[in-house]
Design an enzyme around this catalytic site. Structure first.
Site, short mmCIF file in Angstrom:
data_model
loop_
_atom_site.label_atom_id
_atom_site.label_comp_id
_atom_site.label_asym_id
_atom_site.label_seq_id
_atom_site.Cartn_x
_atom_site.Cartn_y
_atom_site.Cartn_z
N GLY A 59 -1.34 83.53 -65.93
CA GLY A 59 -1.72 83.54 -64.52
C GLY A 59 -1.47 82.27 -63.73
O GLY A 59 -1.18 82.33 -62.54
N ASP A 114 -5.56 79.54 -63.08
CA ASP A 114 -5.54 80.35 -61.85
C ASP A 114 -6.95 80.63 -61.35
O ASP A 114 -7.25 80.48 -60.18
CB ASP A 114 -4.76 81.67 -62.06
CG ASP A 114 -5.22 82.45 -63.30
OD1 ASP A 114 -6.16 82.01 -63.99
OD2 ASP A 114 -4.63 83.50 -63.57
N ASP A 117 -13.72 82.49 -64.20
CA ASP A 117 -14.61 83.63 -63.99
C ASP A 117 -15.86 83.36 -64.85
O ASP A 117 -16.72 82.58 -64.45
CB ASP A 117 -13.79 84.87 -64.41
CG ASP A 117 -14.48 86.19 -64.23
OD1 ASP A 117 -14.87 86.51 -63.12
OD2 ASP A 117 -14.62 86.92 -65.22
N GLY A 119 -15.80 81.57 -67.47
CA GLY A 119 -15.62 80.21 -67.99
C GLY A 119 -15.35 80.16 -69.48
O GLY A 119 -15.15 79.10 -70.05
N THR A 121 -12.73 81.19 -71.29
CA THR A 121 -11.38 80.72 -71.64
C THR A 121 -11.32 79.19 -71.57
O THR A 121 -10.87 78.52 -72.49
CB THR A 121 -10.34 81.30 -70.65
OG1 THR A 121 -10.49 82.71 -70.60
CG2 THR A 121 -8.93 80.94 -71.04
N ASP A 173 -3.12 89.06 -62.07
CA ASP A 173 -2.61 90.42 -62.31
C ASP A 173 -3.70 91.43 -62.56
O ASP A 173 -4.83 91.09 -62.90
CB ASP A 173 -1.72 90.42 -63.56
CG ASP A 173 -2.55 90.20 -64.83
OD1 ASP A 173 -3.29 89.20 -64.89
OD2 ASP A 173 -2.48 91.05 -65.74
N ARG A 179 1.26 90.14 -59.83
CA ARG A 179 1.36 88.67 -59.82
C ARG A 179 2.28 88.16 -58.73
O ARG A 179 2.16 87.04 -58.26
CB ARG A 179 1.90 88.16 -61.16
CG ARG A 179 1.02 88.44 -62.36
CD ARG A 179 1.54 87.64 -63.56
NE ARG A 179 1.02 88.10 -64.83
CZ ARG A 179 -0.16 87.74 -65.35
NH1 ARG A 179 -0.93 86.92 -64.69
NH2 ARG A 179 -0.54 88.20 -66.52
P1 IMP Z 1 -12.86 83.70 -67.94
O1 IMP Z 1 -12.57 83.31 -69.39
O2 IMP Z 1 -13.84 84.82 -67.84
O3 IMP Z 1 -13.24 82.52 -67.07
O4 IMP Z 1 -11.57 84.35 -67.37
C1 IMP Z 1 -10.47 83.62 -67.11
C2 IMP Z 1 -9.22 84.49 -67.12
O5 IMP Z 1 -9.50 85.85 -66.82
C3 IMP Z 1 -8.31 84.01 -66.04
O6 IMP Z 1 -7.41 83.07 -66.56
C4 IMP Z 1 -7.61 85.27 -65.60
O7 IMP Z 1 -6.47 85.45 -66.41
C5 IMP Z 1 -8.58 86.38 -65.88
N1 IMP Z 1 -9.30 86.77 -64.65
C6 IMP Z 1 -10.57 86.48 -64.31
N2 IMP Z 1 -10.91 87.01 -63.13
C7 IMP Z 1 -9.81 87.66 -62.68
C8 IMP Z 1 -9.51 88.42 -61.48
O8 IMP Z 1 -10.33 88.60 -60.56
N3 IMP Z 1 -8.25 88.93 -61.39
C9 IMP Z 1 -7.30 88.75 -62.38
N4 IMP Z 1 -7.53 88.06 -63.50
C10 IMP Z 1 -8.77 87.52 -63.66
MG MG Z 2 -5.40 83.32 -66.81
#
Ligand code: IMP
Ligand code: MG
Length: 190
Positions: A59, A114, A117, A119, A121, A173, A179
């Site tokens: 992303g 990118d 969300d 956190g 990752t 995406d 994307r």
């Molecule tokens: P996290 O680990 O929940 O913080 O998610 C991070 C990853 O989830 C990001 O790098 C995105 O690839 C994907 N992601 C989180 N929210 C969205 C969204 O609203 N649209 C698309 N991809 C998302």
């Molecule tokens: Mg990502």
């Protein structure tokens, strides 16, 4: 079926990505202003430090390339690949698909993402990177969803804080599609 149908080719207030409908949320002009602000902060904070941008695939590739071109101090870039999303929600598990292969010891690292969300990752990547003894690690993300955030690490550079809605475009995406949209769109709830 067309997988990427523009409802209105000219103003593109709504787009369809796969079976879902999205509405315009953040324009390319607003995106550019936010990226410039992040770059200005990095130019100021990392002067004389030759930072290594570590962008998270897939992303972050568009944000990273826009951001890097607005950075005016010497800097380098490398990529890691993680995946946690399936469809429109997180799986809560993070898969490492390409790991860190650079020498990070003593370097100034800026992780470029990118969107943050939950956190999860970033939390995993931060742990991996800290173990490699860099001089410092900062986090830059284009979008941040404060309502979804479950972790405690600091986010040093934020393009935009947004509502807890699923978005596509500007590198983000929905199951691989969307994307290439130059603006950001959010899902239309029924
Ligand atoms: P996290 O680990 O929940 O913080 O998610 C991070 C990853 O989830 C990001 O790098 C995105 O690839 C994907 N992601 C989180 N929210 C969205 C969204 O609203 N649209 C698309 N991809 C998302
Ligand atoms: Mg990502």
């Amino acid at each position: 079926m067309t997988t990427f149908a523009y409802f209105n080719k000219f103003d593109m207030t709504k787009v369809q990505v796969r079976e879902l409908v999205f509405e315009k949320f953040i324009s390319r002009e607003e995106i550019e202003t936010a990226v410039q602000r992040v770059a200005d902060d990095i130019n100021r904070d990392f002067k004389g430090k030759n930072p290594l941008l570590l962008a998270i695939l897939n992303g972050a590739f568009i944000f990273a390339s826009d951001l890097m071109r607005k950075i005016t101090i010497p800097c380098e870039i490398s990529f890691v690949k993680f995946a946690s999303y399936s469809g429109t929600s997180t799986t809560l598990k993070v898969k490492e698909l390409i790991g860190v292969d650079e020498e990070l010891r003593g370097r100034h690292i800026i992780i470029v993402e990118d969107i943050i969300d939950t956190g999860i990752t970033m939390d995993k990547l931060l742990t991996d990177i800290q173990a490699k003894q860099p001089e410092c690690v900062k986090v830059a993300c284009f979008c941040f969803k404060p309502e979804a955030f479950q972790k405690v690490f600091p986010i040093d550079y934020i393009g935009m804080s947004i509502s807890n809605d699923f978005i596509v475009g500007y590198g983000l995406d929905y199951n691989g599609q969307g994307r290439n949209l130059p603006d950001i769109y959010k899902i239309v709830k029924e």
